[in-house]
Design an enzyme around this catalytic site. Structure first.
Site, mmCIF file in Angstrom:
data_model
loop_
_atom_site.group_PDB
_atom_site.id
_atom_site.type_symbol
_atom_site.label_atom_id
_atom_site.label_comp_id
_atom_site.label_asym_id
_atom_site.label_seq_id
_atom_site.Cartn_x
_atom_site.Cartn_y
_atom_site.Cartn_z
ATOM 1 C CG ASN A 145 -1.720 1.231 1.384
ATOM 2 O OD1 ASN A 145 -1.760 2.044 0.465
ATOM 3 N ND2 ASN A 145 -2.386 1.390 2.521
ATOM 4 C CD1 TRP A 146 4.030 1.213 -2.470
ATOM 5 C CD2 TRP A 146 4.072 2.169 -4.494
ATOM 6 N NE1 TRP A 146 4.981 0.559 -3.224
ATOM 7 C CE2 TRP A 146 5.030 1.134 -4.472
ATOM 8 C CE3 TRP A 146 3.919 2.907 -5.670
ATOM 9 C CZ2 TRP A 146 5.828 0.824 -5.572
ATOM 10 C CZ3 TRP A 146 4.704 2.608 -6.770
ATOM 11 C CH2 TRP A 146 5.647 1.569 -6.716
ATOM 12 C CE LYS A 147 -0.134 3.303 4.738
ATOM 13 N NZ LYS A 147 -0.236 3.418 6.176
ATOM 14 C CG HIS A 191 -5.943 1.700 5.056
ATOM 15 N ND1 HIS A 191 -5.551 2.656 5.972
ATOM 16 C CD2 HIS A 191 -4.895 0.856 4.917
ATOM 17 C CE1 HIS A 191 -4.312 2.392 6.360
ATOM 18 N NE2 HIS A 191 -3.888 1.311 5.741
ATOM 19 C CD GLU A 234 -3.200 -2.432 7.294
ATOM 20 O OE1 GLU A 234 -2.027 -2.502 6.929
ATOM 21 O OE2 GLU A 234 -3.948 -1.508 6.956
ATOM 22 N N GLY A 255 2.483 2.462 10.993
ATOM 23 C CA GLY A 255 3.457 3.554 10.947
ATOM 24 C C GLY A 255 4.113 3.866 12.285
ATOM 25 C CB SER A 309 5.189 -1.492 12.198
ATOM 26 O OG SER A 309 4.745 -0.193 12.515
#
Ligand code: 13P
Length: 240
Positions: free
Chosen positions: A10-12, A93, A163, A169, A199
């Protein structure tokens, strides 16, 4: 589908430039993905079209609209994603739930639309830190799932990604034992692929590789770093 492994990037909104994406892709030109594993990149929408067939990646969107078409400025439909070779889409998400107020009923509509366009939804669920501290994570996830997985949804074509919000993060993760117990409890109740995210780096991927009920990983920041992402793929698949 359940025997496959999934490593999802997930490159956000991380890659700022087109050149960063091109550099990432050229790093992977000759890399073959391990057998039985789908490595899926979910780039920002405008970068989907930079992906050609020169690597082993499949593609996914990071979100899609809960409407199929029409006057909805700024929205991207599931059908549009499918036109750009996306086969998957992340839905629900926690960053969408938190910053864009997405509720379970909206997410449910997105899941139905995504499936109707041939996309496999990756439904993201996860608990806040207080719930984790009270040891009520699984009940929280059961509630999110029961409010989303309606009878209109094809349960043979959906992936769930667990998640924990506090792990995203932060450099924090649940322990291996906690993830193992979560995956086991999940599989006792749901016949669906389950991924872990939050993470994840190459070291965490090695640690989680041996958990038998875990079908894959969903990775944020580390998935934008080509060398680290390659290690994650191979560490998790046991082919390192
Ligand atoms: P990080 O891997 O950066 O913690 O992000 C996880 C995530 O949100 C993936 O969807």
């Amino acid at each position: 589908m359940i025997d496959r492994k999934y490593i999802i990037a997930n490159w956000k909104m991380y890659p700022i430039t087109v050149n960063e994406v091109r550099d990432f892709l050229s790093f992977f030109t000759d890399v073959k993905c391990p057998q039985g594993l789908d490595a899926i990149i979910c780039p920002p929408f405008p970068y989907l079209s930079l992906f050609d067939q020169s690597n082993c990646f499949k593609l996914g969107g990071q979100n899609c609209s809960d409407k199929d078409k029409g006057a909805f400025t700024g929205e991207v439909s599931a059908f549009m994603l499918s036109q750009l070779r996306a086969q998957f889409v992340l839905l629900g998400h926690s960053e969408r739930r938190m910053h864009y107020h997405e509720a379970n009923d909206t997410i449910k509509r997105k899941v139905v639309l995504a499936q109707s366009c041939g996309l496999t939804p990756v439904l993201c669920v996860g608990e806040p830190i207080e719930v984790y501290q009270e040891k009520k994570s699984f009940a929280y996830i059961q509630q999110q799932l029961s409010e989303t997985l309606s009878s209109e949804i094809d349960l043979t074509k959906i992936i769930v990604a667990y998640e924990p919000i506090w792990a995203i993060g932060s450099g924090l993760t649940p322990t291996k034992e906690e993830i193992k117990a979560f995956a086991k409890a999940f599989k006792d109740e749901y016949d669906l692929p389950i991924l872990y995210g939050g993470s994840v780096n190459a070291e965490v991927a090695s640690m989680l590789a041996a958990i038998e009920n875990l079908n894959g990983l969903l990775i944020g920041w580390a998935s934008t770093q080509p060398d680290e992402f390659k290690k994650i793929i191979f560490n998790f698949s046991g082919n390192n």
